[in-house]
Design a protein around this motif. Sequence first.
Motif, short mmCIF file in Angstrom:
data_model
loop_
_atom_site.label_atom_id
_atom_site.label_comp_id
_atom_site.label_asym_id
_atom_site.label_seq_id
_atom_site.Cartn_x
_atom_site.Cartn_y
_atom_site.Cartn_z
N MET A 234 -28.32 -23.65 0.36
CA MET A 234 -27.74 -22.40 0.86
C MET A 234 -28.06 -22.20 2.34
SD MET A 234 -28.86 -18.51 -0.06
CE MET A 234 -30.41 -18.83 0.78
N THR A 235 -29.30 -22.49 2.74
CA THR A 235 -29.71 -22.24 4.12
C THR A 235 -28.97 -23.11 5.11
OG1 THR A 235 -31.92 -21.63 3.33
CG2 THR A 235 -31.71 -22.17 5.66
N MET A 236 -28.68 -24.34 4.72
CA MET A 236 -28.04 -25.28 5.65
C MET A 236 -26.51 -25.22 5.62
SD MET A 236 -30.30 -26.74 7.47
CE MET A 236 -31.23 -25.19 7.40
N THR A 237 -25.93 -24.54 4.63
CA THR A 237 -24.47 -24.49 4.56
C THR A 237 -23.83 -23.79 5.77
OG1 THR A 237 -24.49 -24.60 2.14
CG2 THR A 237 -22.51 -23.71 3.18
N PRO A 238 -24.34 -22.64 6.26
CA PRO A 238 -23.75 -22.06 7.47
C PRO A 238 -23.80 -23.00 8.68
CG PRO A 238 -25.11 -20.45 6.36
CD PRO A 238 -25.37 -21.75 5.67
N LEU A 239 -24.90 -23.73 8.84
CA LEU A 239 -24.98 -24.69 9.95
C LEU A 239 -23.96 -25.81 9.77
CD1 LEU A 239 -28.84 -25.03 10.54
CD2 LEU A 239 -27.18 -23.73 11.87
N GLN A 240 -23.80 -26.26 8.52
CA GLN A 240 -22.82 -27.30 8.25
C GLN A 240 -21.41 -26.83 8.62
OE1 GLN A 240 -22.65 -30.35 7.52
NE2 GLN A 240 -20.74 -30.73 6.40
N LEU A 241 -21.08 -25.61 8.25
CA LEU A 241 -19.75 -25.07 8.56
C LEU A 241 -19.56 -24.90 10.06
CD1 LEU A 241 -19.51 -22.42 5.70
CD2 LEU A 241 -18.03 -24.41 5.98
N GLN A 242 -20.56 -24.35 10.73
CA GLN A 242 -20.45 -24.15 12.18
C GLN A 242 -20.35 -25.48 12.93
OE1 GLN A 242 -23.72 -21.60 13.31
NE2 GLN A 242 -22.54 -19.73 12.90
N SER A 243 -21.07 -26.49 12.45
CA SER A 243 -21.03 -27.79 13.12
C SER A 243 -19.68 -28.46 13.00
CB SER A 243 -22.12 -28.71 12.56
OG SER A 243 -21.84 -29.05 11.21
N HIS A 244 -18.85 -28.01 12.05
CA HIS A 244 -17.49 -28.54 11.90
C HIS A 244 -16.44 -27.57 12.40
CE1 HIS A 244 -19.59 -31.45 9.34
NE2 HIS A 244 -18.53 -32.23 9.50
N GLY A 245 -16.86 -26.62 13.23
CA GLY A 245 -15.91 -25.75 13.92
C GLY A 245 -15.44 -24.54 13.15
N HIS A 246 -16.05 -24.21 12.03
CA HIS A 246 -15.63 -23.04 11.27
C HIS A 246 -16.37 -21.80 11.78
CE1 HIS A 246 -13.45 -25.62 8.58
NE2 HIS A 246 -14.55 -26.28 8.24
N GLY A 247 -15.66 -20.65 11.75
CA GLY A 247 -16.23 -19.42 12.28
C GLY A 247 -16.96 -18.62 11.22
N LEU A 248 -17.36 -17.41 11.62
CA LEU A 248 -18.13 -16.55 10.73
C LEU A 248 -17.33 -16.10 9.51
CD1 LEU A 248 -20.06 -14.29 13.27
CD2 LEU A 248 -20.95 -16.19 11.90
N ASP A 249 -15.99 -16.08 9.64
CA ASP A 249 -15.19 -15.69 8.48
C ASP A 249 -15.35 -16.71 7.35
OD1 ASP A 249 -13.96 -17.61 10.04
OD2 ASP A 249 -11.93 -16.91 9.61
N ALA A 250 -15.34 -18.00 7.71
CA ALA A 250 -15.54 -19.04 6.70
C ALA A 250 -16.95 -18.99 6.13
CB ALA A 250 -15.25 -20.41 7.29
N VAL A 251 -17.93 -18.77 7.02
CA VAL A 251 -19.32 -18.67 6.56
C VAL A 251 -19.47 -17.51 5.58
CG1 VAL A 251 -21.70 -18.21 7.27
CG2 VAL A 251 -20.26 -19.75 8.64
#
Length: 393
Positions: A234-251
């Motif tokens: 869970m903790t690393m999923t937001p970093l994974q999403l951000q590192s692939h260009g996804h914004g806060l809405d996806a997070v």
Amino acid sequence: MGISEVTGRTRSMGALFAGVALLNTAMVGLTTAATLIVAAGSGAAWSGLPSVASVLGTAGGAFGAGLLLPVHGRRRVLVCGYGVAALGSLVAFTGALATAVLPLLLGILLVGVGNGGAQLSRYLAADLYPQERRGRALATVVWAGTVGALAGPALMAPAADAATGFGWPSLSGPVAVAVLATAGAALAAALLPRHIPLPREKPVTAARGPVRSPAVVRPLVAMVAAQLAMVAVMTMTPLQLQSHGHGLDAVGWVLSAHMIGMFALAPLSGRIADRWGPAVAVNAGLGVLALATATALAAPTAHTSGLPVALFLLGYGWNLVFVGGSAQLSRDLAPETRSRVQGTVDAVVWSASALAGLGSGQLFAGGGYGLVAVVGGVLALVPLVLLVPRDGR
């Protein structure tokens, strides 16, 4: 069962539910706002400190409450614990107004102490019912976390706007909400009946000391493994999403799916534990956790499909283990040692959260999200191999 007993049970369940819902609401808004305050004032490298403070406070609060409950009773312990949380939220509010990190962290630590008592409330709910209904009773209180998961984030923006209207820093608004919520939790605890007849229990015997007995070791190992796996991924999923260009809405979308999995289906987990036994719920949860990590590994960038499913399963797998393990600890321990052991187990489980939060960052830096998912899956499977029950429990 007499009318007074039914009324006392209903009143107790309502007070326990309200206290947990309000404490969760306070914790979600407070730690989120504090993370942003610390990041803005001290840099992103220190932004994890509020989370660490809340986890350590919760672990200490659970351990202390477990020791005090047999001596002072649930009403007094919860009122004092929630009172400490209310004091802590006031300290944190002064820190938020002055953007001062130390009072902010101290306040969060104290709120965590109260949250430790809130976590043990599920066991207090279970004690109100016969053994065959304890899974559903404690799951009802676990479900109260849904209120905090939804209300905490939803109140942040309006609270920030209100704070700005008063001329305060905007992020002090969610902290002010925490002040009100913790005070409300203390009031809810004060409404607990002073005395309520508890159902008779079957005698519990153990060949060894309570801490080393299978009734403790099995749920403890499973709950720690589930906590490590869930928090790491869970903790690393937001970093994974951000590192692939996804914004806060996806997070936000992915984490919402996770929070729903963590809390919303708790009553179902309770029914499984009561109908087929706590061990079945725990083993099913570990299997779902393994499936969740496999899904995350197979679809690490699918922010609209694979990852939301993976994070939902991650949350529900944790819930099954949490409810099943708690049901076993509420059913298979002698009353004279139960609270102490339950508090110790919760303290260990919450301490595991801090370890998972720190270790997952190192895993992500060394091998990426895939390595985090693989390690999470291994952690979920190990208890299934090591702790095969030799009985029907």
